[in-house]
Write a protein that holds these residues in place. Structure first.
Motif: not given
Length: 226
Positions: A184-187, A201-207
């Protein structure tokens, strides 16, 4: 684990430092006295001066108790000899850095459990940066049959605020693609998502997807409608 690294060049020393920080016990073998001194005094690992393909030196370095041997010597021929000796001493995992692709089959026959082509890795990273600048990171598996993508969700993308189950049912979402990681967030820690995971928004996923679906996945991520 007890990790024995053959070669105290740049790669060998950086590996030693990284693996030491991860809690492993590290031994480095190299003919370069200064490199061994640096490994002992600056990194804090055991270092044995001598040839990594000399049985006496390997015994002193503790190859019989090694859980992993990493062959990162300057020449493939030397690495091949180290792989062969490691196999002889029944080392469970043998990782080798390959420079010349012609050594791929000999390494396999000699018993290497992991063959890392540094040249191919570098080429792939450069090509991916040129071909897919939107991708934060990309890794190839099974000789390029599977791709794992790290993607940042655009701020205005329509999938923001939707649950993963909804996204998977969208007809525009590439069939056969799975989202296996979410941050959800870098930290925050990377988590394994489920159908109820809400994408922010701004989160990261691995696909995980097929190579031929990468472009479609990126197009899908770029569908920024209200």
């Amino acid at each position: 684990m007890y990790v024995l690294i053959g070669g105290a060049g740049m790669m060998g020393l950086e590996l030693a430092e990284t693996l030491l920080d991860m809690g492993h016990t590290i031994a480095v073998v190299d003919t370069d006295a200064l490199a061994c001194q640096y490994a002992r005094e600056k990194i804090g690992v055991m270092a044995f001066e001598g040839s990594a393909v000399n049985t006496t030196t390997l015994m002193e370095a503790g190859i019989r108790k090694a859980d992993i041997v990493i062959a990162s010597l300057r020449e493939d021929a030397l690495n091949l000899a180290l792989v062969t000796l490691s196999r002889h001493y029944r080392v469970p995992q043998i990782v080798v850095r390959m420079r010349d692709r012609d050594f791929a089959e000999p390494y396999q026959l000699a018993g290497a459990t992991h063959i890392i082509s540094t040249t191919e890795l570098a080429i792939n990273r450069v090509v991916n940066a040129i071909e897919y600048p939107q991708v934060d990171a990309m890794m190839h598996f099974e000789q390029g049959q599977i791709e794992v993508l790290k993607l940042t969700i655009p701020q205005e993308c329509y999938i923001v605020g939707h649950r993963l189950a909804e996204i998977a049912q969208d007809p525009r979402f590439p069939a056969g693609t799975l989202i296996i990681g979410y941050q959800a967030h870098p930290h925050e820690d990377l988590m394994i998502p489920n159908g109820n995971t809400l994408l922010e928004s701004g989160s990261t996923i691995l696909a995980v997807t097929k190579p031929e679906l990468v472009r479609k996945m990126l197009d899908f991520m770029g569908l920024c409608s209200p």
